[in-house]
Scaffold this active site. Sequence first.
Site, mmCIF file in Angstrom:
data_model
loop_
_atom_site.group_PDB
_atom_site.id
_atom_site.type_symbol
_atom_site.label_atom_id
_atom_site.label_comp_id
_atom_site.label_asym_id
_atom_site.label_seq_id
_atom_site.Cartn_x
_atom_site.Cartn_y
_atom_site.Cartn_z
ATOM 1 N N HIS A 128 -15.534 3.199 -30.859
ATOM 2 C CA HIS A 128 -14.905 4.178 -30.041
ATOM 3 C C HIS A 128 -14.370 3.907 -28.880
ATOM 4 C CE1 HIS A 128 -15.860 7.844 -27.022
ATOM 5 N NE2 HIS A 128 -16.213 8.593 -28.365
ATOM 6 N N ASP A 205 -24.343 0.378 -30.143
ATOM 7 C CA ASP A 205 -23.818 1.811 -29.704
ATOM 8 C C ASP A 205 -24.446 2.858 -30.643
ATOM 9 O OD1 ASP A 205 -22.570 4.091 -29.357
ATOM 10 O OD2 ASP A 205 -20.519 3.508 -29.370
ATOM 11 N N GLN A 208 -24.265 7.706 -32.255
ATOM 12 C CA GLN A 208 -24.411 8.257 -33.489
ATOM 13 C C GLN A 208 -25.368 8.096 -34.398
ATOM 14 O OE1 GLN A 208 -22.257 10.868 -34.341
ATOM 15 N NE2 GLN A 208 -20.524 10.568 -32.645
ATOM 16 N N LYS A 231 -25.809 14.301 -27.624
ATOM 17 C CA LYS A 231 -25.807 14.330 -29.247
ATOM 18 C C LYS A 231 -26.919 14.225 -30.028
ATOM 19 C CE LYS A 231 -21.082 12.211 -28.980
ATOM 20 N NZ LYS A 231 -20.277 10.889 -29.155
ATOM 21 N N CYS A 369 -11.414 9.607 -30.358
ATOM 22 C CA CYS A 369 -11.470 8.616 -29.548
ATOM 23 C C CYS A 369 -11.687 7.211 -30.195
ATOM 24 C CB CYS A 369 -12.884 8.752 -28.721
ATOM 25 S SG CYS A 369 -12.851 10.056 -27.610
HETATM 26 C C1 LIG Z 1 -19.636 10.202 -28.422
HETATM 27 C C2 LIG Z 1 -19.670 8.610 -28.680
HETATM 28 C C3 LIG Z 1 -19.230 7.697 -27.569
HETATM 29 C C4 LIG Z 1 -19.352 8.305 -26.059
HETATM 30 O O1 LIG Z 1 -20.197 9.008 -25.759
HETATM 31 P P1 LIG Z 1 -20.345 9.837 -24.377
HETATM 32 O O2 LIG Z 1 -21.371 10.700 -24.591
HETATM 33 O O3 LIG Z 1 -18.824 10.505 -24.301
HETATM 34 O O4 LIG Z 1 -20.448 8.893 -23.208
HETATM 35 C C5 LIG Z 1 -19.689 6.412 -27.645
HETATM 36 N N1 LIG Z 1 -19.440 6.018 -28.894
HETATM 37 C C6 LIG Z 1 -19.626 6.563 -30.129
HETATM 38 C C7 LIG Z 1 -19.867 6.058 -31.520
HETATM 39 C C8 LIG Z 1 -19.749 8.097 -29.999
HETATM 40 O O5 LIG Z 1 -19.794 8.848 -31.051
#
Ligand SMILES: *Cc1c(COP(=O)(O)O)cnc(C)c1O
Length: 411
Positions: A128, A205, A208, A231, A369
């Site tokens: 991302h 990260d 997800q 999320k 993104c």
């Molecule tokens: C949504 C997302 C982000 C960014 O998250 P924010 O809530 O916009 O800070 C980073 N990495 C992944 C894989 C995402 O899905």
Amino acid sequence: MTEGQKTPFIVREIREQFPALRQQVYGKNLIYFDNGATSQKPQVVLDAINKYYSKDNANIHRGVHFMSQRATTDFEEARKIIQKYIHARKSEEIIFTKGTTDGINLVANSFGDLLTPGDEILISAMEHHSNIVPWQMLCQRKQLILRVAPINKKGELITEEFDKLLTKKTKLVAITHISNTLGTINPVKELAQKAHAVGAKILVDGAQSIQHMPIDVKDMDCDFFVFSSHKVFGPTGIGVLYGKEDLLDRMPPYQGGGDMISRVTFERTTYNELPHKFEAGTPHIAGGICLGEAIKFLSGLDIDAIQTHEKDLAHYAQDLLDTFEGMRIIGEAKKKTSVVSFIMEGIHPFDLGTLLDKQGIAVRTGHHCTQPLMDFYGIPGTVRASFAFYNTRQEVDTFIEAVEKSIQMLK
Ligand SMILES: *Cc1c(COP(=O)(O)O)cnc(C)c1O
């Protein structure tokens, strides 16, 4: 909650706890397939937001009065709930941030300060933007080198290439647990072992992953794990950075201000202990407390049943989509979660998304993104349906009918 207290997973009953799912758009029952962008909120979280601002609203950590103490207790309790859920050793290792992006920026700035020119950061080709740009900025600032581990056409990390790029120069591997565009699940535990073998740290990260699978940062042995509340069925504006204590201790603060200090004079300031060292200023108190509620809600569910259900939805949708002529599924990793990204030959994703919207179906279109990933596939974007446990096969059927109808209109 202990294992024994989990309620059996019944989709119909779960759905009833999410008021946003009960609405109509354009006179059609809403079908919400944009969970990769943000999730809907259960009633317990909505109630907690209301309760906080109706009763408990006060600033925390410094207040002598009843309300402040109650808010502090609830905020710190939320930290412990999160700690337990992701199996961190201590609650001090849970830092409240604004979200995934903020957490990564914190690490890029603070851990990044410990790095020296020529050091390398290794990311993957499926990241991302928020796990790309902070590292680019850091590399510019500190003359570091950013390496990108390539993926194959299925959307899987190419292990041999990753291994080649991971060297003694690598100081940090920053990688997504699950790709928001492809659904690919990366073998983060294995990558952590490899990173540690060359003396590098690893940031995962988890934006997800935490809403779809059990998370155990000890077992994964990651050094950092970041995610966003919104999320994972909590409010926006709050998220978490988990970091190993010794590492966080060695890192300088990211921002200066109130709450992160121990003693301030004009000559010299000493910093507060973890986690406060990294939480300058008044935090999103309601957000933290309500994220705690969301995690409590999640831990009351049968995560195995959720995983089975979500996988079923994704397979079901993907198999049906695959029957359309000119259909191209983007992301066919062997290990994949509940995301289906696709494009139809001759149809722009945006047009398809717009027609689906008019039929009450919320999907995401565009680059998600992940522009470098779109470049890799040579496409402008995809239509992405991303599922949560409250989605149903029936919704998928309606979605497939709507896709068919839209294609006929656009051809
Ligand atoms: C949504 C997302 C982000 C960014 O998250 P924010 O809530 O916009 O800070 C980073 N990495 C992944 C894989 C995402 O899905």
